[in-house]
Design an enzyme around this catalytic site. Structure first.
Site, PDB file in Angstrom:
ATOM      1  CG  ASP A  35     124.559  17.461  26.925  1.00  0.00           C
ATOM      2  OD1 ASP A  35     125.175  18.260  26.110  1.00  0.00           O
ATOM      3  OD2 ASP A  35     124.905  16.397  27.633  1.00  0.00           O
ATOM      4  CD  GLU A 127     120.796   9.875  25.643  1.00  0.00           C
ATOM      5  OE1 GLU A 127     121.326   8.966  25.690  1.00  0.00           O
ATOM      6  OE2 GLU A 127     120.591  11.080  26.400  1.00  0.00           O
ATOM      7  CD  GLU A 136     120.595   4.715  36.666  1.00  0.00           C
ATOM      8  OE1 GLU A 136     120.241   5.599  36.116  1.00  0.00           O
ATOM      9  OE2 GLU A 136     120.382   4.431  37.795  1.00  0.00           O
ATOM     10  CG  HIS A 287     123.982  14.761  30.320  1.00  0.00           C
ATOM     11  ND1 HIS A 287     123.794  14.554  29.132  1.00  0.00           N
ATOM     12  CD2 HIS A 287     123.355  13.442  30.906  1.00  0.00           C
ATOM     13  CE1 HIS A 287     123.090  13.253  28.859  1.00  0.00           C
ATOM     14  NE2 HIS A 287     122.736  12.939  29.899  1.00  0.00           N
TER      15      HIS A 287
END
Length: 352
Positions: A35, A127, A136, A287
């Site tokens: 990505d 990240e 999540e 993504h």
């Protein structure tokens, strides 16, 4: 907005184990590194903050393959603690050795909540974002690390802010799938149009669909409904993230869904505006794509039709790592509707 009735909560230790195991496979890391928007924005953000990083100590929360840790050393970091709970940490150690940075980067296997570091850190990079920002995500862990390990004052968070947006859309794929059952007779001589009601229940259910949208699918200027400042946000605040929204349609169309997307921003000392990583349908695809919330039935709008409502994002009762989205909306003069969405919970299926 009220939450649905409480359901049985699964064992958190098992939830976490399954979550971290999912990061032990190469596929998810391939997707993230490939990505370009994601990876290159982080690289640029780290390099643009080199004055804050050079000669300093950095904590990389959820380091994965260690690529952000490597970027930090390239920006001049004296020491990086790469904390990673999944077995991908073994591959991160190999990558770090291959790049001759083992004297600068120390891989710490485990969660940041259990990790013991020998010193406080000057910078935290992570990240942590998931689908629709919070699904999540590791934001709880980042805030824990901020409170325990980041020097105060003067500590730097990368990124340090997050924003959530919503917009009404006309999503063509769902309508094409519903219309398919009316075409079967012409193709095969069998009338299957009665399947359309069943298909509608299956497609336009309460699942959050993660799909890439085109700019032309979006029917209004997106409205920001929430913002998080990672410098001051509290973990308790993540139990309910949301706000009201208001927008006006561009023209005549049928609203059949809403899309939710996020941006995160990085401070840039050398310029007045922050560096922004966006998952907007108006920007190059990432993504994360966009989160699509299907309405039970489409609603026609014309130029400047008012679309308003409220969004509330909160953890699922089954798993703290899975997000639910409560949506209350009014389109034009139609009555107000409410609907609650969630991403199908693989931990619940595995643990049931």
């Amino acid at each position: 907005m009220s939450h649905p009735a409480k359901k049985r909560k699964f064992d958190k230790t098992r939830q976490d184990s399954l979550y971290f195991d999912s990061y032990s496979d190469v596929t998810i890391h391939e997707e993230m590194i490939a990505d370009h928007v994601r990876t290159n924005t982080y690289r640029l953000a780290i390099l643009k903050n080199s004055e804050s990083i050079r000669g300093k100590v950095v904590l990389d929360v959820g380091a994965g393959t260690g690529v952000l840790s490597v970027f930090c050393v390239q920006a001049g970091a004296e020491k990086v603690y790469a904390v990673e709970a999944s077995s991908i940490a073994e591959q991160a150690a190999k990558i770090i050795r291959q790049n001759n940075m083992e004297d600068k980067i120390r891989v710490v296997r485990g969660t940041v909540e259990t990790a013991e570091l020998p010193e406080m850190v000057d910078v935290i990079v992570s990240e942590w974002m998931g689908y629709a920002l919070l699904h999540e995500s590791m934001l709880n862990s980042v805030l824990f690390a901020r409170d325990k390990w980041l020097k105060k004052p003067g500590g730097v968070l990368l990124p340090d802010k997050a924003q959530l947006y919503i917009a009404p859309i006309s999503e063509p794929v769902a309508e094409e799938r519903l219309g398919f059952w009316h075409t079967v007779k012409d193709t095969y001589g069998v009338d299957m149009s009665c399947m359309s009601d069943f298909a509608r229940k299956c497609i336009k259910n309460a699942d959050i669909s993660i799909s890439p949208l085109a700019a032309e699918d979006v029917l209004s200027h997106p409205a920001r409904f929430a913002e998080l400042d990672l410098n001051t946000a509290a973990v308790e605040q993540l139990r309910s993230v949301g706000g009201r929204f208001r927008c006006e349609s561009f023209g005549s169309a049928a609203v059949n869904a809403f899309c939710v997307y996020f941006t995160v921003s990085f401070p840039c000392p050398d310029r007045p505006q922050p560096l922004v990583l966006s998952t907007s349908p108006f920007m190059p695809e990432t993504h994360w794509k966009q989160a699509v919330l299907y309405l039970d039935a489409p609603v026609d709008v014309t130029q400047d039709t008012l679309v308003s409502g409220e969004v509330n994002m909160y953890p699922s009762e089954e798993s703290d790592r899975h997000v639910c989205i409560g949506l209350e909306y009014t389109i034009g003069k139609h009555k107000t509707h409410t609907k609650t969405f969630s991403i199908p919970d693989w931990t619940a299926e595995t643990l049931s």
